[in-house]
Structures are given as structure tokens and as C-alpha cells.
Scaffold this motif. Sequence first.
Motif, PDB file in Angstrom:
ATOM      1  N   THR A  26    -156.156 128.229  75.075  1.00  0.00           N
ATOM      2  CA  THR A  26    -155.627 128.595  73.767  1.00  0.00           C
ATOM      3  C   THR A  26    -156.713 128.420  72.709  1.00  0.00           C
ATOM      4  OG1 THR A  26    -154.791 126.371  73.469  1.00  0.00           O
ATOM      5  CG2 THR A  26    -153.227 128.016  74.292  1.00  0.00           C
ATOM      6  N   CYS A  27    -156.620 129.241  71.658  1.00  0.00           N
ATOM      7  CA  CYS A  27    -157.602 129.199  70.575  1.00  0.00           C
ATOM      8  C   CYS A  27    -157.475 127.880  69.808  1.00  0.00           C
ATOM      9  CB  CYS A  27    -157.361 130.384  69.640  1.00  0.00           C
ATOM     10  SG  CYS A  27    -158.326 130.304  68.124  1.00  0.00           S
ATOM     11  N   THR A  34    -155.937 132.762  74.776  1.00  0.00           N
ATOM     12  CA  THR A  34    -157.185 133.533  74.732  1.00  0.00           C
ATOM     13  C   THR A  34    -157.481 134.222  76.057  1.00  0.00           C
ATOM     14  OG1 THR A  34    -158.473 131.583  75.310  1.00  0.00           O
ATOM     15  CG2 THR A  34    -158.274 132.093  72.963  1.00  0.00           C
ATOM     16  N   CYS A  42    -160.498 132.272  69.609  1.00  0.00           N
ATOM     17  CA  CYS A  42    -160.247 133.668  69.969  1.00  0.00           C
ATOM     18  C   CYS A  42    -161.141 134.614  69.169  1.00  0.00           C
ATOM     19  CB  CYS A  42    -158.768 134.019  69.768  1.00  0.00           C
ATOM     20  SG  CYS A  42    -158.304 134.243  68.042  1.00  0.00           S
ATOM     21  N   ARG A  43    -161.206 135.852  69.642  1.00  0.00           N
ATOM     22  CA  ARG A  43    -162.108 136.809  68.996  1.00  0.00           C
ATOM     23  C   ARG A  43    -161.744 137.061  67.536  1.00  0.00           C
ATOM     24  NH1 ARG A  43    -165.486 138.438  72.662  1.00  0.00           N
ATOM     25  NH2 ARG A  43    -164.808 138.567  74.823  1.00  0.00           N
TER      26      ARG A  43
END
Length: 285
Positions: A26-27, A34, A42-43
Motif C-alpha cells: 500500500t502507498c 500499489t 504510488c505513482r
Amino acid sequence: MGGIFIVSQILRQSAAFALDFVFPMTCASCSEWTGDEGLRVCRECSSKIKILAESVPICSKCGKPIALSDGLEYNSPHKNSSAVCLRCSVTGDILYDNVFVPEENSLREKGVRYNASAYCGVRAAAVYDGILSELIIKFKYQNAERLAAFFASLLFEAYGRYPEISSPDVVAPVPLHPFRRFTRGYNQSDLIARGFARMSGLNYRESLLRRAYSTPQQAKLSAAERRKNVAGAFAVGRRSLDSVKGKKILIIDDVMTTGSTLDACARALMDAGAAEVFCLVVATD
Ligand SMILES: [Zn+2]
Ligand SMILES: [Zn+2]
């Protein structure tokens, strides 16, 4: 009392570790999944980080974005520019007037003015605001060691963008006082610097510098108090002298605000005979 504190520290750190283990994908910023890429951030969150010096001119000394109020020319990209921000060009005479400087000092022999910063320059990967400042605060005050790898990769990319940091002989972190390191469980600069050194293949020395004494936390102090607070706070250990003499040193830290901590580190290294000290930080304001 102390025992309870230590136990609570251990529990808190174990809980963070357990969460990391259960939710590794997870971010760290928005907690969204993610996927399988193993990203810490994340991006979408990463794209909101304001990477330096891609579009804004920076000060050739402290690496901060040069504000419009400085009234300097902006058309030159930083790599060809020797522009210095207003702060770096005027702080000189007032910077160290209250600080004791020994008569016998290698900086004086080298002709470096005491009121000039001891470091050759500072460069930052990104601007300290928004998502990045939240992540750095998380990283500092809660246990989020997995963020170290993310910050190290930001540094590694920045290192590629700043050719003026020419192949350092040694990379070292800003040290934390042993007591604070124990209560926090880690030195955040060490975690980041270690990851960066691994990625860049540079020679890493965790304990190149040590704290000569413990200082009150910088966050609550004014700029002038910060300078006094850290002046002389760092020293080069006797066993590290050979790694410093005549060497180009790169100091790593998470955030630069006034630069007084980095300057105090650079001063100790120059006093011990370093040829040059550059600093690379994750974020600057
Ligand atoms: Zn995110
Ligand atoms: Zn500057």
C-alpha cells in the motif's frame, strides 16, 4: 518510568513492523493498493512531489529554489548558473558573529571566511511541501523504515541531475545523538544514506561524524538559535580521520531548512582536513 517508555517504543515499532508485513503493497501516503510493483509510494502521489531543479532555478550554494523576490535573472538553467540566493549572499557577515571560532583552525589556513558556509554546496531532490513533507514527518516521528528506500531513490535520481557533486570519496549521514537514536530506534539519515550509497556504489561510512554533545531539537528554534545550537555539535572520530583527510565527502540528510546542521557537519569535516564537502538532502523548503 524509563522502562515503560522503552517498552512502549518497542511495542510501537513492532506494531509498525507487523503492519508493514501485512500490508506491504500500500502507498505510504494515500494507503491505496500499489499492486505488485512493490512501490512504497504510488505513482499518483509520487507525481505530486516537486522535483528540483527540473524547471526552477536554484541557488548554486544552498540549492534552494531562487525566489522571485530575490530579483535575480531566471533565464539560465541552474547547471550553467552561478546565481546565489539573497540569503546566501547576505548572511555572511551576520552568520557566525555570536559563535566562538578557535584561532587555530584549518578553515582559516585555507582562507575560507568564517562567515561563509563550510560546505561547498547543498543540493535537494525535491521541495519540502505537500505529500513529501507529510512522508518525511511520518518517517521521522513514526516508524516507517520502508520509506527510507523511497527517499534513497529520490536522492539517487537527484545525484544524476547534479554533476557538480563530482564523485565523492565517502558518503556519510548526519549523526543522531546516541540517546535519541536509541529512543527512535534508528537514525533516519543513516537509513536514507545507506540506501543511496548502495544504489550509487559509493563508499559509505555511517560513523564518519559523531555528535560531540546532544542538542535540543532544532524544530522549535529560530534560525539564529539553530546556528548557535549546532555550532561545534559534531566531531570527526579519531578512527575516521584517514577517511576524511584530503577526501571529497558527501553528507546526506532528510531535510534542509536553514542549513545550520549541514554547515556544522561540514565545518567539523573541513577542520579534520577534508578537501571538499557537498551535501545532498531529500527536501528543502
Ligand atoms: Zn498514493
Ligand atoms: Zn542560497
